[in-house]
Design a protein around this motif. Structure first.
Motif, PDB file in Angstrom:
ATOM      1  N   HIS B  37       0.845  -1.203   0.000  1.00  0.00           N
ATOM      2  CA  HIS B  37       0.000   0.000   0.000  1.00  0.00           C
ATOM      3  C   HIS B  37       0.878   1.249   0.000  1.00  0.00           C
ATOM      4  CE1 HIS B  37      -3.608  -2.349   0.868  1.00  0.00           C
ATOM      5  NE2 HIS B  37      -4.328  -1.248   0.724  1.00  0.00           N
ATOM      6  N   HIS B  38       1.827   1.244   0.916  1.00  0.00           N
ATOM      7  CA  HIS B  38       2.717   2.383   1.091  1.00  0.00           C
ATOM      8  C   HIS B  38       3.491   2.654  -0.201  1.00  0.00           C
ATOM      9  CE1 HIS B  38       6.420   4.351   2.813  1.00  0.00           C
ATOM     10  NE2 HIS B  38       5.438   5.146   3.201  1.00  0.00           N
ATOM     11  N   MET B  39       4.051   1.592  -0.760  1.00  0.00           N
ATOM     12  CA  MET B  39       4.880   1.704  -1.955  1.00  0.00           C
ATOM     13  C   MET B  39       4.063   2.172  -3.171  1.00  0.00           C
ATOM     14  SD  MET B  39       7.035  -1.384  -3.500  1.00  0.00           S
ATOM     15  CE  MET B  39       8.742  -1.188  -3.799  1.00  0.00           C
ATOM     16  N   MET B  40       2.885   1.592  -3.347  1.00  0.00           N
ATOM     17  CA  MET B  40       2.075   1.941  -4.526  1.00  0.00           C
ATOM     18  C   MET B  40       1.578   3.381  -4.467  1.00  0.00           C
ATOM     19  SD  MET B  40       0.018  -1.611  -5.360  1.00  0.00           S
ATOM     20  CE  MET B  40      -1.125  -0.900  -6.535  1.00  0.00           C
ATOM     21  N   LEU B  41       1.311   3.853  -3.260  1.00  0.00           N
ATOM     22  CA  LEU B  41       0.852   5.243  -3.118  1.00  0.00           C
ATOM     23  C   LEU B  41       1.946   6.239  -3.504  1.00  0.00           C
ATOM     24  CD1 LEU B  41      -1.339   5.107   0.113  1.00  0.00           C
ATOM     25  CD2 LEU B  41      -2.129   5.627  -2.196  1.00  0.00           C
ATOM     26  N   GLU B  42       3.207   5.804  -3.381  1.00  0.00           N
ATOM     27  CA  GLU B  42       4.334   6.674  -3.736  1.00  0.00           C
ATOM     28  C   GLU B  42       4.602   6.697  -5.239  1.00  0.00           C
ATOM     29  OE1 GLU B  42       7.118   7.551  -0.838  1.00  0.00           O
ATOM     30  OE2 GLU B  42       5.070   7.881  -0.125  1.00  0.00           O
ATOM     31  N   LYS B  43       4.102   5.668  -5.935  1.00  0.00           N
ATOM     32  CA  LYS B  43       4.409   5.536  -7.369  1.00  0.00           C
ATOM     33  C   LYS B  43       3.344   6.199  -8.236  1.00  0.00           C
ATOM     34  CE  LYS B  43       6.733   1.023  -7.082  1.00  0.00           C
ATOM     35  NZ  LYS B  43       8.100   1.282  -7.487  1.00  0.00           N
ATOM     36  N   LYS B  44       3.750   6.508  -9.466  1.00  0.00           N
ATOM     37  CA  LYS B  44       2.791   7.012 -10.449  1.00  0.00           C
ATOM     38  C   LYS B  44       2.016   5.824 -11.004  1.00  0.00           C
ATOM     39  CE  LYS B  44       4.668  11.278 -12.242  1.00  0.00           C
ATOM     40  NZ  LYS B  44       5.832  11.729 -12.988  1.00  0.00           N
ATOM     41  N   VAL B  45       0.714   6.006 -11.243  1.00  0.00           N
ATOM     42  CA  VAL B  45      -0.116   4.913 -11.749  1.00  0.00           C
ATOM     43  C   VAL B  45       0.478   4.335 -13.034  1.00  0.00           C
ATOM     44  CG1 VAL B  45      -2.433   4.246 -12.504  1.00  0.00           C
ATOM     45  CG2 VAL B  45      -2.177   5.962 -10.720  1.00  0.00           C
ATOM     46  N   SER B  46       0.948   5.224 -13.901  1.00  0.00           N
ATOM     47  CA  SER B  46       1.457   4.772 -15.213  1.00  0.00           C
ATOM     48  C   SER B  46       2.712   3.913 -15.116  1.00  0.00           C
ATOM     49  CB  SER B  46       1.742   5.994 -16.079  1.00  0.00           C
ATOM     50  OG  SER B  46       2.684   6.821 -15.425  1.00  0.00           O
ATOM     51  N   THR B  47       3.406   3.969 -13.965  1.00  0.00           N
ATOM     52  CA  THR B  47       4.650   3.196 -13.844  1.00  0.00           C
ATOM     53  C   THR B  47       4.409   1.812 -13.222  1.00  0.00           C
ATOM     54  OG1 THR B  47       5.131   4.040 -11.637  1.00  0.00           O
ATOM     55  CG2 THR B  47       5.988   5.315 -13.492  1.00  0.00           C
ATOM     56  N   LEU B  48       3.173   1.519 -12.835  1.00  0.00           N
ATOM     57  CA  LEU B  48       2.905   0.225 -12.190  1.00  0.00           C
ATOM     58  C   LEU B  48       2.999  -0.915 -13.198  1.00  0.00           C
ATOM     59  CD1 LEU B  48      -0.134   0.925  -9.829  1.00  0.00           C
ATOM     60  CD2 LEU B  48       2.245   0.606  -9.187  1.00  0.00           C
ATOM     61  N   PRO B  49       3.498  -2.082 -12.738  1.00  0.00           N
ATOM     62  CA  PRO B  49       3.628  -3.218 -13.667  1.00  0.00           C
ATOM     63  C   PRO B  49       2.302  -3.963 -13.909  1.00  0.00           C
ATOM     64  CG  PRO B  49       4.516  -3.786 -11.516  1.00  0.00           C
ATOM     65  CD  PRO B  49       4.103  -2.346 -11.429  1.00  0.00           C
ATOM     66  N   PHE B  50       1.225  -3.556 -13.250  1.00  0.00           N
ATOM     67  CA  PHE B  50      -0.094  -4.190 -13.472  1.00  0.00           C
ATOM     68  C   PHE B  50      -1.169  -3.137 -13.274  1.00  0.00           C
ATOM     69  CE2 PHE B  50       0.827  -4.540  -8.990  1.00  0.00           C
ATOM     70  CZ  PHE B  50      -0.385  -4.360  -8.342  1.00  0.00           C
ATOM     71  N   ASP B  51      -2.380  -3.459 -13.722  1.00  0.00           N
ATOM     72  CA  ASP B  51      -3.466  -2.485 -13.638  1.00  0.00           C
ATOM     73  C   ASP B  51      -4.428  -2.828 -12.490  1.00  0.00           C
ATOM     74  OD1 ASP B  51      -5.540  -0.742 -13.952  1.00  0.00           O
ATOM     75  OD2 ASP B  51      -5.920  -1.205 -16.055  1.00  0.00           O
ATOM     76  N   PRO B  52      -4.245  -2.180 -11.332  1.00  0.00           N
ATOM     77  CA  PRO B  52      -5.064  -2.539 -10.164  1.00  0.00           C
ATOM     78  C   PRO B  52      -6.563  -2.255 -10.344  1.00  0.00           C
ATOM     79  CG  PRO B  52      -3.668  -0.635  -9.674  1.00  0.00           C
ATOM     80  CD  PRO B  52      -3.272  -1.118 -11.029  1.00  0.00           C
ATOM     81  N   SER B  53      -6.898  -1.343 -11.284  1.00  0.00           N
ATOM     82  CA  SER B  53      -8.318  -0.985 -11.442  1.00  0.00           C
ATOM     83  C   SER B  53      -9.126  -2.136 -12.040  1.00  0.00           C
ATOM     84  CB  SER B  53      -8.445   0.262 -12.327  1.00  0.00           C
ATOM     85  OG  SER B  53      -8.113  -0.071 -13.659  1.00  0.00           O
ATOM     86  N   LYS B  54      -8.428  -3.111 -12.615  1.00  0.00           N
ATOM     87  CA  LYS B  54      -9.115  -4.243 -13.250  1.00  0.00           C
ATOM     88  C   LYS B  54      -9.230  -5.443 -12.321  1.00  0.00           C
ATOM     89  CE  LYS B  54      -8.841  -3.137 -18.023  1.00  0.00           C
ATOM     90  NZ  LYS B  54      -8.629  -1.733 -17.815  1.00  0.00           N
ATOM     91  N   MET B  55      -8.716  -5.288 -11.099  1.00  0.00           N
ATOM     92  CA  MET B  55      -8.651  -6.439 -10.186  1.00  0.00           C
ATOM     93  C   MET B  55      -9.282  -6.104  -8.831  1.00  0.00           C
ATOM     94  SD  MET B  55      -4.670  -7.404 -10.688  1.00  0.00           S
ATOM     95  CE  MET B  55      -3.899  -7.350 -12.305  1.00  0.00           C
ATOM     96  N   ALA B  56      -9.570  -7.161  -8.065  1.00  0.00           N
ATOM     97  CA  ALA B  56      -9.970  -6.938  -6.672  1.00  0.00           C
ATOM     98  C   ALA B  56      -8.696  -6.807  -5.843  1.00  0.00           C
ATOM     99  CB  ALA B  56     -10.810  -8.096  -6.172  1.00  0.00           C
ATOM    100  N   LEU B  57      -8.759  -5.993  -4.810  1.00  0.00           N
ATOM    101  CA  LEU B  57      -7.641  -5.838  -3.874  1.00  0.00           C
ATOM    102  C   LEU B  57      -7.846  -6.825  -2.729  1.00  0.00           C
ATOM    103  CD1 LEU B  57      -5.453  -4.450  -2.068  1.00  0.00           C
ATOM    104  CD2 LEU B  57      -7.117  -2.652  -1.604  1.00  0.00           C
ATOM    105  N   TYR B  58      -6.856  -7.674  -2.514  1.00  0.00           N
ATOM    106  CA  TYR B  58      -6.957  -8.698  -1.474  1.00  0.00           C
ATOM    107  C   TYR B  58      -5.942  -8.398  -0.370  1.00  0.00           C
ATOM    108  CZ  TYR B  58      -7.459 -13.500   0.412  1.00  0.00           C
ATOM    109  OH  TYR B  58      -7.706 -14.599   1.214  1.00  0.00           O
TER     110      TYR B  58
END
Lengths: 286, 182
Positions: B37-58
């Protein structure tokens, strides 16, 4: 001496605790299944199915395989006294690979995972000495979710036992669904801060349904079970009749100025197993 | 009511879900605990290696095993969600999360974010790790395993009828946990 064989025994001890729940806990969960309805019943149903599946497939029932916590009673005539600690540490590393266990030991400063479930002061071992030449080992893999709900109250002695009861009930209600209820609650009363918490944790080793031998304390345990379950928090905090499967109290004499109360919370997965190591190196996991 | 949902889904389907409903999800889910959570909040959405908006958060730190170079799930129940309360409102907003799976419930900030961004928080039985593992069809990927370690890494799972999940906080501002405390 075949120390490799003793390590096999300790790995088996940990595996038993991680994959098979003691019967007293299963009986209590089945009783809860009988009395619950609706969403609460679905939660107990999933728990019971999970216990079955874990036992059949020899897999840890919960992904949080805990911090390996050992209570050891060493026979003072055992020839293995000087070896036990190293054997336990080696066996925890071996168990991590073989069972497997989730690597759960993280350095608080660097955040680095030690990857083998050992590290500074871990596995956590409590030592006691007994007559004879046997070594008795009890393992209690302790999960983080329930451990996070531990509480210490340094109460004013003037509040008396009624104050102790209120403190325990209030804290368990506040914990809500966080510690994976139905839980087993261990309450250590008296001693100092550390001893109160230690007694609370040690009381989790007592089988579910067993009352304290002192009748007065036993009746307080029963009262706490009833009052907590009347809160309606229920399995997983989703509402229901069973918030605790049991409450165990242990006491120590206290300082006149202090009334320490240590609360140790254990999730429904009250994983524990025992073994004995004889002087000739033979062992049995019970 | 019982619902079977394919991910990603639309706001209409999320709005149908009310507290107390039972839900099964099919599609992709990603695990994230405190560190992710901490790490992803620091990153830009475009730099993520996967698309979290298409998945459920577990909310989960699974127990995994590598056999013949392939990851397998051994045990993978939910972790305590309340630890993520300090991140979750920003996380929902930033990544467009629709379905959260966890245990034990979350607080008021998440409750408001769920309503604002039309999402739900669902509960899976805590500790039922072996049962949950059997609903996971495939381990698609893992990210940040070296830096964060097995429990904290982001694991991507393909699941089929993952559940039963209890809708515990819905997109209408209702929370089972709050109702019980009343």
């Amino acid at each position: 001496m075949d120390y490799e064989n003793i390590k096999i025994g300790i790995v088996q001890l940990i595996k038993k605790a991680e994959t098979e729940l003691p019967n007293d806990v299963i009986i209590a969960l089945k009783q809860a299944y009988k009395i619950e309805e609706g969403v609460a019943k679905t939660q107990i149903d999933a728990i019971l199915k999970n216990i079955d599946l874990a036992k059949k497939t020899k897999r840890p029932m919960c992904q949080d395989t805990g911090i390996q916590t050992f209570f050891i009673e060493v026979g003072i005539k055992s020839p293995h006294i000087n070896k036990v600690k190293d054997l336990i540490i080696d066996s925890v590393k071996k168990a991590t690979k073989e069972i497997p266990l989730r690597p759960n030991t993280v350095d608080p400063f660097t955040h680095e995972n030690h990857k083998d479930n050992t590290g500074d002061h871990i596995p956590y071992i409590t030592w006691d000495y007994i007559e004879g030449s046997d070594i008795l080992i009890t393992v209690l893999p302790k999960g983080g979710g329930s451990e996070n709900m531990s509480r210490l109250g340094m109460l004013k002695p003037g509040v008396g036992i009624e104050g102790v009861k209120d403190f325990v009930i209030e804290e368990i209600i506040k914990a809500g669904g966080n510690p994976c209820p139905p839980t087993i609650v261990g309450v250590g009363i008296g001693g100092g801060a550390d001893l109160a918490l230690k007694l609370g944790k040690k009381s989790l080793l007592r089988p579910v349904g067993n009352r304290h031998k002192d009748k007065n304390i036993a009746s307080i345990e029963e009262e706490l079970i009833k009052r907590i379950n009347d809160s309606g928090i229920g399995p997983m905090g989703l509402g229901g009749k069973t918030t605790v499967l049991d409450v165990h109290i242990e006491k120590a004499h206290r300082h006149p100025a202090s009334l320490p109360v240590g609360i140790a919370v254990q999730c429904w997965a009250n994983r524990r197993a025992k073994m004995v190591i004889h002087s000739n190196g033979k062992w049995e996991v019970k | 009511m019982e619902y079977h949902l394919k991910l990603p889904t639309d706001a209409e389907n999320i709005k149908k879900l009310k507290i107390g409903d039972i839900l099964y999800v099919t599609g992709n889910i990603f695990t994230a605990r405190d560190e992710t959570h901490h790490m992803m909040l620091e990153k830009k959405v475009s730099t993520l290696p996967f698309d979290p908006s298409k998945m459920a958060l577990y909310h989960c730190g699974p127990l995994m095993k590598k056999t013949n170079g392939k990851w397998q799930v051994v045990s993978a129940g939910p972790t305590t969600s309340s630890r993520m309360e300090i991140f979750e409102d920003r996380f929902i907003e930033k990544f467009g999360i629709q379905v959260i799976i966890g245990k034990g419930g979350m607080g008021e900030k998440t409750e408001i974010a769920l309503k604002e961004h039309c999402a739900v928080y669902t509960a899976y039985t805590g500790g039922a790790g072996a049962l949950a593992a059997d609903k996971i069809e495939e381990v698609s990927a893992v990210f940040w395993l070296e830096e964060l370690g097995m429990p904290e890494a982001a694991w991507i799972f393909k699941v089929k009828d993952f559940g039963p999940l209890v809708v515990a906080m819905d997109s209408h501002g209702k929370s089972i946990y709050k109702e019980i405390k009343k």
